[in-house]
Scaffold this motif. Structure first.
Motif, PDB file in Angstrom:
ATOM      1  N   ALA A  55       0.856  -1.187   0.000  1.00  0.00           N
ATOM      2  CA  ALA A  55       0.000   0.000   0.000  1.00  0.00           C
ATOM      3  C   ALA A  55       0.891   1.235   0.000  1.00  0.00           C
ATOM      4  O   ALA A  55       2.060   1.180   0.383  1.00  0.00           O
ATOM      5  CB  ALA A  55      -0.925   0.009   1.214  1.00  0.00           C
ATOM      6  N   VAL A  56       0.316   2.358  -0.417  1.00  0.00           N
ATOM      7  CA  VAL A  56       1.048   3.622  -0.420  1.00  0.00           C
ATOM      8  C   VAL A  56       0.168   4.698   0.206  1.00  0.00           C
ATOM      9  O   VAL A  56      -1.040   4.754  -0.047  1.00  0.00           O
ATOM     10  CB  VAL A  56       1.479   4.026  -1.852  1.00  0.00           C
ATOM     11  CG1 VAL A  56       0.290   4.155  -2.783  1.00  0.00           C
ATOM     12  CG2 VAL A  56       2.296   5.313  -1.834  1.00  0.00           C
ATOM     13  N   ALA A  57       0.777   5.520   1.046  1.00  0.00           N
ATOM     14  CA  ALA A  57       0.083   6.646   1.661  1.00  0.00           C
ATOM     15  C   ALA A  57       0.652   7.942   1.116  1.00  0.00           C
ATOM     16  O   ALA A  57       1.866   8.066   0.927  1.00  0.00           O
ATOM     17  CB  ALA A  57       0.227   6.598   3.177  1.00  0.00           C
ATOM     18  N   VAL A  58      -0.224   8.915   0.870  1.00  0.00           N
ATOM     19  CA  VAL A  58       0.171  10.234   0.375  1.00  0.00           C
ATOM     20  C   VAL A  58      -0.249  11.273   1.409  1.00  0.00           C
ATOM     21  O   VAL A  58      -1.419  11.340   1.789  1.00  0.00           O
ATOM     22  CB  VAL A  58      -0.484  10.550  -0.981  1.00  0.00           C
ATOM     23  CG1 VAL A  58       0.014  11.884  -1.509  1.00  0.00           C
ATOM     24  CG2 VAL A  58      -0.214   9.445  -1.985  1.00  0.00           C
ATOM     25  N   ALA A  59       0.725  12.062   1.869  1.00  0.00           N
ATOM     26  CA  ALA A  59       0.438  13.003   2.952  1.00  0.00           C
ATOM     27  C   ALA A  59       1.225  14.286   2.765  1.00  0.00           C
ATOM     28  O   ALA A  59       2.038  14.421   1.847  1.00  0.00           O
ATOM     29  CB  ALA A  59       0.768  12.351   4.294  1.00  0.00           C
ATOM     30  N   ASP A  60       0.975  15.236   3.687  1.00  0.00           N
ATOM     31  CA  ASP A  60       1.627  16.535   3.599  1.00  0.00           C
ATOM     32  C   ASP A  60       3.135  16.445   3.773  1.00  0.00           C
ATOM     33  O   ASP A  60       3.868  17.316   3.302  1.00  0.00           O
ATOM     34  CB  ASP A  60       1.054  17.478   4.660  1.00  0.00           C
ATOM     35  CG  ASP A  60      -0.374  17.901   4.344  1.00  0.00           C
ATOM     36  OD1 ASP A  60      -0.748  17.855   3.151  1.00  0.00           O
ATOM     37  OD2 ASP A  60      -1.103  18.262   5.281  1.00  0.00           O
ATOM     38  N   SER A  61       3.599  15.415   4.484  1.00  0.00           N
ATOM     39  CA  SER A  61       5.030  15.225   4.685  1.00  0.00           C
ATOM     40  C   SER A  61       5.342  13.739   4.681  1.00  0.00           C
ATOM     41  O   SER A  61       4.447  12.898   4.840  1.00  0.00           O
ATOM     42  CB  SER A  61       5.478  15.845   6.014  1.00  0.00           C
ATOM     43  OG  SER A  61       4.971  15.078   7.094  1.00  0.00           O
TER      44      SER A  61
END
Length: 812
Positions: free
Chosen positions: A124-130
């Motif tokens: 899985a991949v997470a996309v966030a502000d940092s």
């Protein structure tokens, strides 16, 4: 095809200038100022405020079914913009480009879907502000796994009943074939002695300073995706990456940035590009995905070769070689993205510099629960060099022949020389290389010192190997493995655009990787300066992204210097032809009476009647009506340069054709001392003599040799990706994966011999992989020479202290 037939298929023999102004000079690199000032423009340098960051959740299991994934807590975390599972990624993207056999039953995706096949595979991949928030989100993802039996040993993987890495394949043998070249049966039947051995080369990999990454920006208003990535090659596989992302190829613009170190490990940066592109399209903002070190070591898809060899060398009692039989199992890990191309590299120089008349080559590609192989400096030919030199040294010992003499007796001395596989060695002088290496190393001196040391109970060894460095691959090596290849491509071009502006300033536009260690700007600037009689540091070198680029393949297989030299030569010829016509018109002279001298055209015998390139350029840029109507304004042209010498494989594959024709050569002579109480090895002296054809920049080539030798030292003594019997990667950080430091790399004495290629501009051959192609074999030979009186011979790399001590205990 007979030798005469082969020779007739060769390109015309080139004549090379006896004197040159810039080619062959050690100049300072034109790239240095920006890199020394921290302005190189690596991926991390391009990250700006407001970009989102991606992080990948990786499997802790080597083999397991994915029962369920709950991402709700991660998606609810403040600052998280998206969480994408493997199943969702399979809807957003198609499988990754794969050149392996049976891709329908060997599907490779950017994230695992139904099951994981090695420790570190993304789920899985997470996309966030940092990046910090993205990794916090990963910790909240709940994955339920059903562990499955893992297979780690490549020989065990090929046994019936072994756990299957890909059930749909029905086997862990992804490829098997035996090739015969020449009369193998006759040569072995007539041999006086057959030397046999079993050899083991463990996997290691390139360790780049900057890991692999991509910055993707998808524009929903136009449907275009712009990606900055440190891939070495992008134009040649652009349409495949676009297909994976499910966008038209003309909507994908890949822009190159400096590689930040590669050593082959960034040959194709497909997975990070696809992950970043998929995430950017999903969130509608720019997204950066830059691997951390654990990501890169466990999941880079570019581990090096991992081979078991059973080898037989047919010898006569006088020390001459007749034939060789090679049976190798190569552990490719969970996927096989490049097929068995690593062995194409080996087959290009399988007999080394020796007149071996026949070859049997059996290769079996084993799938195991490990990260997959990719490219690492040498791409499999360095392993072949090690194997062959081990066999030559063993033959010398069994026959009682000096290791120098046995090599001399078998050297190839007439060129061009076609080896049994069909590939050609274009030129060489192996005796001269050997003689220079013996002289520089003080070989006789060290033999005397060795004798004295043995009397004192010390164990000094002198290694000596003579080996090849093939360069400039042809695409045929990717498909000659099959009787009916799916895509028998033959184009591997490189391109350059040269522009002379109104002041006479020259700009070269490249369509390949921005910087990977070969100093492309320096090399192209020197080649342009040689053609136009200017200073290399006055040449501007820029890069063009794929959307507006000309056909290019990028570096790999030590190809780029030769290929860009051809492209520069071709573009220069077009520009000079136009400039000649313009100068003749301005001087009211016959073009046939003009000649190029010192940066301009002049009337033969009348040097005061001349026009410099700057004078011609300003007229062509600003004074159109001073010329005939059919002459266009400006002074710019391009050249797409195709492979200068390749021939097709025969239908029966008993002749693979010419596919790696520019073959360099080297002799390495290290001297080591082995501590038999601790297993530690100290390098006392190291000499490397190389023949890479005509040198372009000796200083740059010396850097290649030193750096490659340092990596070869790592391969020989330190570096290994170690998986335990359960498939866990035990060396996933630099605490456990050891790399030689400056303390372990000695000062090298480097020498050069130049035998120009008859087929390339200036006679250039590739030289980017030579140090690593030779050092492991040379150091193994040196350790074996040191321990020979104790009855010890190391046949496994790396030669760790533990392995050395184990061999000593076994001998006692």
């Amino acid at each position: 095809m007979t030798t005469a037939d082969r020779s007739s298929a060769a390109p015309p023999v080139r004549t090379h200038a006896e004197t040159r102004t810039w080619v062959g000079k050690s100049i300072r690199r034109v790239e240095d100022p920006k890199f020394l000032r921290g302005r190189g423009g690596y991926i991390a340098d391009l990250v700006t405020p407001g970009m989102l960051h991606a992080a990948v959740l990786r499997s802790p299991h080597p083999h397991a079914r994915i029962v369920s994934i709950d991402t709700s807590a991660a998606a609810a975390l403040d600052g998280v913009h998206a969480v994408i599972t493997g199943a969702q990624a399979a809807e957003l993207t198609d499988p990754l480009p794969d050149f392996g056999p049976d891709p329908a039953n060997h599907v490779w995706r950017c994230l695992a879907v139904d099951k994981v096949r090695y420790v570190g595979e993304g789920v899985a991949v997470a996309v966030a502000d940092s990046r910090y928030l993205a990794e916090d989100a990963l910790a909240l993802i709940d994955v339920e796994y059903e562990p499955l039996p893992a297979v780690v040993d490549p020989e065990a993987a090929l046994l019936d009943g072994s756990p299957l890495v890909h059930e749909s394949l029905g086997t862990n043998c992804a490829y098997e074939r035996t090739f015969d070249f020449g009369d193998v049966e006759r040569d072995f039947a007539e041999a006086d002695v057959i030397v046999r051995d079993r050899l083991r080369w463990h996997r290691s990999g390139g360790q780049p300073l900057e890991t692999v990454g991509a910055i993707a920006d998808f524009d929903h208003s136009t449907g275009e995706l712009t990606v900055h990535t440190n891939s070495l090659s992008f134009t040649s596989y652009l349409f495949m990456a676009a297909a994976t992302l499910k966008i038209p190829a003309n909507k994908l613009d890949v822009r190159q940035v400096p590689a930040g170190g590669s050593f082959g490990s960034k040959l194709f940066v497909t997975k990070p590009l696809v992950i970043a592109g998929m995430c950017s399209r999903a969130v509608g903002q720019p997204v950066v995905f830059l691997e951390d070190r654990v990501d890169n070591m466990s999941n880079c898809d570019h581990h090096g070769s991992d081979r078991v060899y059973e080898v037989e060398l047919a010898m006569m009692r006088d020390g001459t070689m007749r034939g060789i039989r090679i049976d190798t199992i190569d552990d490719y890990g969970a996927y096989i993205q490049f097929g068995v191309g690593h062995h194409g590299n080996a087959l290009a120089q399988v007999v080394g510099p020796y007149t071996i008349g026949s070859v049997r080559y059996r290769v079996r590609a084993a799938l195991t629960n490990k990260n997959q192989q990719g490219a690492y400096r040498g791409f499999g030919s360095e392993v072949n060099n090690w194997m062959l030199e081990q066999m030559v040294d063993k033959a010398a010992r069994e026959l009682g022949i000096d290791p120098v003499e046995i090599r001399r007796r078998n050297f190839i001395r007439e060129f061009p020389h076609f080896i049994p596989t069909g590939n050609v060695y274009d030129s060489g002088d192996y005796d001269a290389v050997l003689a220079k290496a013996l002289e520089l190393s003080g070989y006789d001196h060290w033999r005397a010192e060795q004798a004295k040391a043995r009397e004192q109970g010390r164990h000094i060894g002198i290694g000596l190997i003579t080996a090849q460095e093939r360069s400039v691959f042809s695409a045929t090596e990717f498909w000659f493995w099959f009787d009916e290849p799916g895509a028998p491509v033959t184009s591997m071009p490189e391109s350059v655009t040269l522009k002379v502006d109104a002041t006479g300033g020259i700009t070269a536009t490249l369509y390949s990787c921005a910087f990977w260690g070969n100093s492309p700007e320096t090399m192209v600037a020197q080649l342009v300066a040689e053609e136009f009689d200017c200073d290399p540091h006055d040449v501007a070198v820029v890069y063009q992204g794929s959307k507006n680029g000309l056909p290019a393949t990028g570096p790999g297989g030590s190809r780029t210097t030769v290929m860009l030299a051809g492209a520069v030569e071709g573009a220069t010829a077009k520009i000079k032809a136009k400039a000649l016509r313009a100068a003749a018109h301005l001087l009211e002279a016959n073009p046939h009476d003009m000649e190029w001298v010192d940066g301009g055209f002049q009337v033969k015998g009348v040097p005061e009647q001349r026009k410099s390139l700057a004078e011609i350029a300003v007229m062509l840029h600003l004074f159109k009506h001073s010329f005939p109507d059919d002459m266009e304004s400006g002074l710019e042209d391009s050249k797409v340069y195709d492979h200068p010498y390749t021939t097709m494989p025969s239908a029966d594959r008993k002749d693979l054709g010419v596919f790696y024709p520019f073959v360099g050569h080297a002799c390495h002579v290290p001297v080591v001392e082995v501590d038999v109480e601790t297993g530690a090895v100290r390098i006392l002296s190291y000499v490397a003599v190389h023949d890479c054809g005509t040198l372009v920049n000796p200083r740059s080539l010396a850097g290649h040799i030193v750096g490659g030798t340092a990596q070869g030292i790592g391969t020989a003594f330190y570096e290994e990706f170690v998986y335990d019997e359960d498939g866990q990667l035990l060396s996933s950080s630099y605490l456990d994966y050891l790399i030689p430091s400056a303390m372990e790399v000695p000062e090298l004495t480097i020498g050069h011999v130049e035998t120009p290629s008859p087929y390339t501009p200036h006679g250039i051959k590739g030289g980017g992989e030579g140090g690593r192609m030779m050092a492991p074999a040379a150091l193994n030979a040196a350790v074996n020479d040191a321990l020979a009186p104790l009855g010890v011979r190391l046949t496994e790399l790396p030669m760790t202290p533990e392995r050395i001590l184990s061999a000593l205990r076994a001998a006692r």
